[in-house]
Scaffold this motif. Structure first.
Motif, PDB file in Angstrom:
ATOM      1  N   ASN A  63       0.679  -1.085   0.105  1.00  0.00           N
ATOM      2  CA  ASN A  63      -0.117  -0.091  -0.131  1.00  0.00           C
ATOM      3  C   ASN A  63       0.879   1.414   0.095  1.00  0.00           C
ATOM      4  OD1 ASN A  63      -2.266  -1.688   0.376  1.00  0.00           O
ATOM      5  ND2 ASN A  63      -2.246  -1.616   2.564  1.00  0.00           N
ATOM      6  N   ALA A  64       0.171   2.364  -0.188  1.00  0.00           N
ATOM      7  CA  ALA A  64       1.008   3.768  -0.279  1.00  0.00           C
ATOM      8  C   ALA A  64       1.562   3.842   0.962  1.00  0.00           C
ATOM      9  CB  ALA A  64       0.053   5.015  -0.392  1.00  0.00           C
ATOM     10  N   LEU A  65       2.750   4.468   1.310  1.00  0.00           N
ATOM     11  CA  LEU A  65       3.187   4.541   2.530  1.00  0.00           C
ATOM     12  C   LEU A  65       2.835   5.739   3.571  1.00  0.00           C
ATOM     13  CD1 LEU A  65       7.150   4.952   1.197  1.00  0.00           C
ATOM     14  CD2 LEU A  65       5.951   3.129   2.236  1.00  0.00           C
ATOM     15  N   ASP A  66       3.015   5.473   4.796  1.00  0.00           N
ATOM     16  CA  ASP A  66       2.384   6.320   5.750  1.00  0.00           C
ATOM     17  C   ASP A  66       3.211   7.446   5.912  1.00  0.00           C
ATOM     18  OD1 ASP A  66       2.105   7.865   8.217  1.00  0.00           O
ATOM     19  OD2 ASP A  66       1.168   6.076   9.178  1.00  0.00           O
ATOM     20  N   ILE A  67       3.436   8.788   5.178  1.00  0.00           N
ATOM     21  CA  ILE A  67       4.409   9.527   4.943  1.00  0.00           C
ATOM     22  C   ILE A  67       4.489  10.468   6.418  1.00  0.00           C
ATOM     23  CG2 ILE A  67       5.043  11.801   3.623  1.00  0.00           C
ATOM     24  CD1 ILE A  67       5.214   9.047   2.198  1.00  0.00           C
TER      25      ILE A  67
END
Length: 463
Positions: free
Chosen positions: A320-324
Motif C-alpha cells: 500500500n501507499a506509505l504512511d508519510i
C-alpha cells in the motif's frame, strides 16, 4: 524506422542519441545489488544461458509462471535446456515487459545477438551462446570487469564474517567489492525467525541480545566490523514506516516478550521498530554511512509456493501507499538526535513517489542531494516506471544530483540495466531540451547525464 535492437534502441530523439554516445561507456557504480561475494571470490564460471540467466532470477520466473509454465521447468528438476526453451517460448508474449527488454539487451551486449528470442530461435541461440561460453570466459570476475564496473555494493547480513570480502580486497582486482550492512532480521520483530536470529547475532558480536540496549550494542559492534571491511552503505527494509514514540522501555518489553514466546500487539511491534530504526539511523550518521531504505513490499504472498521453494522466488508484490506522516516523524527524530545521514528511500508503490519525495526534501541541506527518492526499483524499473521516477525527482528536487541506476540483481549480466537506464535518461532530458525547456547545449547535457550515470554515485558513496 529503427530495426529491432538497433543502436538507437529506446533513444527517442536526436539530442538523446548525441548525449548517449558520449556517456554510454562510462564506468558503472553499482551501489546496491545481491551478487554473491563468494561467487566473485571463486570466479564462478557459467557455461550456458540457464546457469547465467534463470537460476535465481525471480523476474524471469514470474514471466514463465504467468505464461503457464509448470514449476518443474521454472525451479524444478528439468534439464538446463528444457528450462531455457520454456523461457524462450514464453518471452514473445511479453511485449513491453522489462524482462523482454533486458533479455535482448543482454543478448546483444554480451553475445552480439540481435535475433529475437522465441521457441523458433531458442536452439540456435542456445547453441551459439553455449559455444561462446565453453572457453570459460563467462565468469563472475570477467563479466564484472568486461562490464566496466567500478564498484559492486553487495547486501550482507550483520552476522556475516565477510571473509569473501577480505579475500577479494587482497586479490588486486580492477573493481571494488564492498559490503552493505542490512540488519532486517534484527528489525522485523514479527518474523518467526526473530528470536533465533538474535542468537546468531549474539554469537557473532559476543554481546547479549536479550535486551534492547544489548541488541543495539550488538548491532553497533557488527557495524564497526563492517566499516573496518570497507562498508560505505547500509540498507534497511520494511513494508511501511512504523508508528512509534521512541519509548525504549516499551521497545525493551516487546523484545523480551517475543523472546519469552509471547505475542505482541501491532502497536508494540511498531514501537520496537521505531526505536531500533532511530538508533540505527543515528549510528549510520555518526559513522558517515549512506542509509538506504527499501519500503512498500509485501513479501511471500503465496504461502504454498513459499513453503515449497522459500523466499526470493518471485512471490512478492507492491504494498500500500506509505504512511508519510510516520516516516517524517522518524526522520525528524533522527535529525534532532544527531542529524540524518545521507539517505536514499526506495518504494515499490508509485503512489508514494510524490509525497515521499516532498517529505524527504524537508530534510535537505549541508550536502547536495543528501536525501533522495531512490531509483525506480523492482516492479518499477521498467521504461515507464523509470520515466515516472525521473519526472517526479525533477519536479521535487535537482535531477542533476540523482545517483542514477542500480541493478538490485543476482545476475552477473544485469549490468545491461545500466545501459537501459542511460538510454531512457538521455531520451528524457533530450525531449526536454528539444522542447525548449532546457538549453540544447550538448556539452552541458553530457555533463548532466554523466553525473547521473556515474560520477554522482561515486562521490555520494565516498565516506
Amino acid at each position: 524506422m529503427p530495426a529491432f535492437m538497433s543502436d538507437e534502441y529506446l533513444l527517442t530523439n536526436d539530442t538523446a542519441k548525441k548525449v548517449y554516445e558520449k556517456i554510454k561507456d562510462l564506468p558503472i557504480f553499482d551501489y546496491h545489488c545481491h551478487l554473491s561475494p563468494e561467487e566473485i571470490l571463486e570466479d564462478k564460471t557459467f557455461y550456458n544461458l540457464t546457469e547465467l540467466w534463470l537460476l535465481g532470477d525471480h523476474y524471469k520466473w514470474r514471466v514463465m509462471r504467468n505464461y503457464g509454465v509448470e514449476e518443474r521447468l521454472v525451479t524444478g528438476d528439468a534439464s538446463a535446456y528444457e528450462k531455457f526453451f520454456a523461457f524462450a517460448s514464453a518471452l514473445p508474449s511479453f511485449i513491453g515487459n522489462p524482462v523482454y527488454h533486458w533479455a535482448h539487451l543482454e543478448l546483444k551486449k554480451y553475445f552480439g545477438i540481435t535475433t529475437p528470442l522465441s521457441a523458433k530461435t531458442a536452439k540456435e541461440i542456445w547453441n551459439k551462446t553455449e559455444k561462446m561460453m565453453e572457453s570459460g570466459s563467462f565468469s563472475a570476475r570477467k563479466l564484472i570487469s568486461g562490464s566496466n564496473v567500478d564498484t559492486v555494493g553487495t547486501t550482507d547480513d550483520p552476522t556475516s564474517p565477510l571473509k569473501a570480502h577480505e579475500a577479494i580486497a587482497k586479490a588486486g582486482l580492477a573493481f571494488s567489492v564492498v559490503p552493505s550492512f542490512r540488519p532486517d532480521n534484527a528489525i522485523n520483530i514479527e518474523k518467526p525467525v526473530f528470536a533465533e536470529y538474535l542468537g546468531k547475532l549474539e554469537k557473532a558480536s559476543g554481546i547479549g541480545t536479550d535486551s534492547f540496549t544489548g541488541l543495539v550494542a550488538a548491532l553497533e559492534n557488527r557495524l564497526d566490523y563492517f566499516v573496518d571491511h570497507g562498508c560505505v552503505a547500509t540498507d534497511v527494509s520494511f513494508t511501511d514506516f512504523p508508528k512509534g514514540t521512541g519509548d525504549e522501555k516499551k521497545a525493551d518489553k516487546a523484545l523480551k516478550d517475543v523472546l519469552a514466546g509471547k505475542k505482541i500487539t501491532k502497536e508494540e511491534e511498531d514501537e520496537f521498530k521505531y526505536c531500533i530504526l532511530k538508533k540505527l539511523g543515528v549510528m549510520f550518521s555518526q559513522k558517515k554511512l549512506v542509509m538506504q531504505v527499501h519500503t512498500g513490499v509485501l513479501r511471500n504472498q503465496n504461502t504454498t509456493r513459499f513453503k515449497a521453494i522459500g523466499a526470493d522466488c518471485g512471490i512478492d508484490s507492491v504494498g500500500n501507499a506509505l504512511d508519510i506522516e510516520a516516516g517524517g516523524k522518524l526522520f525528524d527524530d533522527i535529525e534532532r538526535s544527531y542529524g540524518l545521514p545521507k539517505t536514499i528511500v526506495y518504494t515499490l508503490n508509485p503512489n508514494s513517489y510524490y509525497p515521499l519525495a516532498t517529505m524527504i526534501g524537508d530534510f535537505a541541506g549541508q550536502i547536495g542531494g543528501k536525501l533522495q527518492l531512490g531509483a525506480a526499483w523492482w516492479f518499477m524499473d521498467h521504461r515507464d516506471g523509470i520515466r515516472e521516477q525521473l519526472k517526479i525527482f525533477a519536479d521535487t528536487a535537482g535531477l542533476g544530483l540523482f545517483n542514477g541506476m542500480l541493478t538490485d540483481s543476482r545476475s552477473f549480466v544485469s549490468y545491461a540495466r545500466h545501459d537501459y537506464f542511460r538510454r531512457i535518461f538521455c531520451s528524457v532530458i533530450g525531449e526536454w531540451a528539444e522542447a525548449g525547456e532546457y538549453p540544447n547545449d550538448i556539452e552541458e547535457l553530457v555533463t548532466l547525464a554523466g553525473n547521473v550515470a556515474f560520477y554522482n554515485a561515486k562521490k555520494y558513496f565516498t565516506r
